[in-house]
Design a protein around this motif. Structure first.
Motif, PDB file in Angstrom:
ATOM      1  N   PHE A 124       1.547   4.056   3.056  1.00  0.00           N
ATOM      2  CA  PHE A 124       2.761   3.348   3.390  1.00  0.00           C
ATOM      3  C   PHE A 124       3.390   2.602   2.633  1.00  0.00           C
ATOM      4  O   PHE A 124       4.539   1.925   3.121  1.00  0.00           O
ATOM      5  N   VAL A 125       3.293   2.758   1.287  1.00  0.00           N
ATOM      6  CA  VAL A 125       4.341   1.923   0.196  1.00  0.00           C
ATOM      7  C   VAL A 125       4.875   2.819  -0.302  1.00  0.00           C
ATOM      8  O   VAL A 125       4.583   3.820  -0.900  1.00  0.00           O
ATOM      9  N   ALA A 126       6.252   2.079  -0.703  1.00  0.00           N
ATOM     10  CA  ALA A 126       7.240   3.028  -1.235  1.00  0.00           C
ATOM     11  C   ALA A 126       6.856   3.382  -2.882  1.00  0.00           C
ATOM     12  O   ALA A 126       6.171   2.603  -3.496  1.00  0.00           O
ATOM     13  N   GLY A 127       6.715   4.798  -2.894  1.00  0.00           N
ATOM     14  CA  GLY A 127       6.493   5.192  -4.245  1.00  0.00           C
ATOM     15  C   GLY A 127       5.007   5.559  -4.755  1.00  0.00           C
ATOM     16  O   GLY A 127       4.586   5.578  -5.940  1.00  0.00           O
ATOM     17  N   ARG A 128       4.078   5.371  -3.568  1.00  0.00           N
ATOM     18  CA  ARG A 128       2.892   5.348  -3.871  1.00  0.00           C
ATOM     19  C   ARG A 128       2.134   6.414  -2.744  1.00  0.00           C
ATOM     20  O   ARG A 128       2.828   6.716  -1.755  1.00  0.00           O
ATOM     21  N   GLY A 129       1.135   6.999  -2.878  1.00  0.00           N
ATOM     22  CA  GLY A 129       0.438   7.761  -2.010  1.00  0.00           C
ATOM     23  C   GLY A 129      -1.146   7.863  -2.121  1.00  0.00           C
ATOM     24  O   GLY A 129      -1.858   7.257  -2.959  1.00  0.00           O
ATOM     25  N   PRO A 130      -1.586   8.368  -1.241  1.00  0.00           N
ATOM     26  CA  PRO A 130      -3.248   8.347  -1.172  1.00  0.00           C
ATOM     27  C   PRO A 130      -3.760   9.462  -2.156  1.00  0.00           C
ATOM     28  O   PRO A 130      -2.921  10.545  -2.323  1.00  0.00           O
ATOM     29  N   SER A 131      -4.808   9.273  -2.848  1.00  0.00           N
ATOM     30  CA  SER A 131      -5.397  10.081  -3.677  1.00  0.00           C
ATOM     31  C   SER A 131      -6.944  10.184  -3.672  1.00  0.00           C
ATOM     32  O   SER A 131      -7.483   9.240  -3.585  1.00  0.00           O
TER      33      SER A 131
END
Length: 173
Positions: A124-131
């Motif tokens: 949900f954070v801009a420029g981030r993603g789950p990994s």
């Protein structure tokens, strides 16, 4: 002293709550902010290394090495923050009497669940993603932290607190 312990025991979880807060705050940073922060930290570490060992690297070389090492420093930060979380979760559980494999499973399960929720939060954070890879890297820190706590507590039981137990037995007889 005996009456004070039950009152103070719940406070042993405060460091774990603090670490959860710190992890959440780092995860809430937008991708660009987080990347810049870790890049500057890597650059500063290399500057200190350069000065300490008098390598004589130019500014261009320093930037090149920073770019090369930056991803590893980011992953090391993951390991470190989850190592600290595992230690902060395991010690209070130990204080409450959890030992052995039960301590490992409960503390490890809780910390891995936090790592999964943290990755979900990053979606949900801009420029981030789950990994999934980050969860696996976090799990390395968790495992090391729990093993360290178990070793320290075991050594403490057989050295520091051994004498106290034997004195209590003599006094009761």
């Amino acid at each position: 002293m005996r009456y004070l312990k039950p009152i103070l025991k719940p406070f042993s979880f405060l460091p774990a709550l603090f670490m959860l807060y710190v992890i959440f705050q780092f995860s809430a940073q937008p991708g660009e902010v987080s990347g810049n922060l870790s890049w500057r930290a890597t650059h500063k570490l290399l500057e200190i290394t350069c000065e300490s060992f008098e390598t004589g690297w130019s500014s261009a070389e320093l930037n090149l090495y920073t770019e090369m090492l930056h991803p590893y420093v980011r992953k090391l930060a993951h390991v470190t923050e989850y190592f600290l979380l595992a230690v902060c979760v395991s010690f209070p559980l130990y204080v409450y009497g959890l030992r052995g494999i039960a301590l490992t499973i409960l503390a490890g399960g809780f910390c891995v669940a936090c790592a999964c929720l943290d990755e979900y939060h990053q979606s949900f954070v801009a420029g981030r993603g789950p990994s999934k890879r980050d969860v696996m890297i976090d799990s390395i820190g968790i495992l090391i932290g729990i093993i360290l706590v178990r070793i320290v507590c075991f050594i403490g039981r057989i050295t520091v607190f051994r004498e106290r137990k034997s004195k209590r037995k003599r006094v009761r007889r």
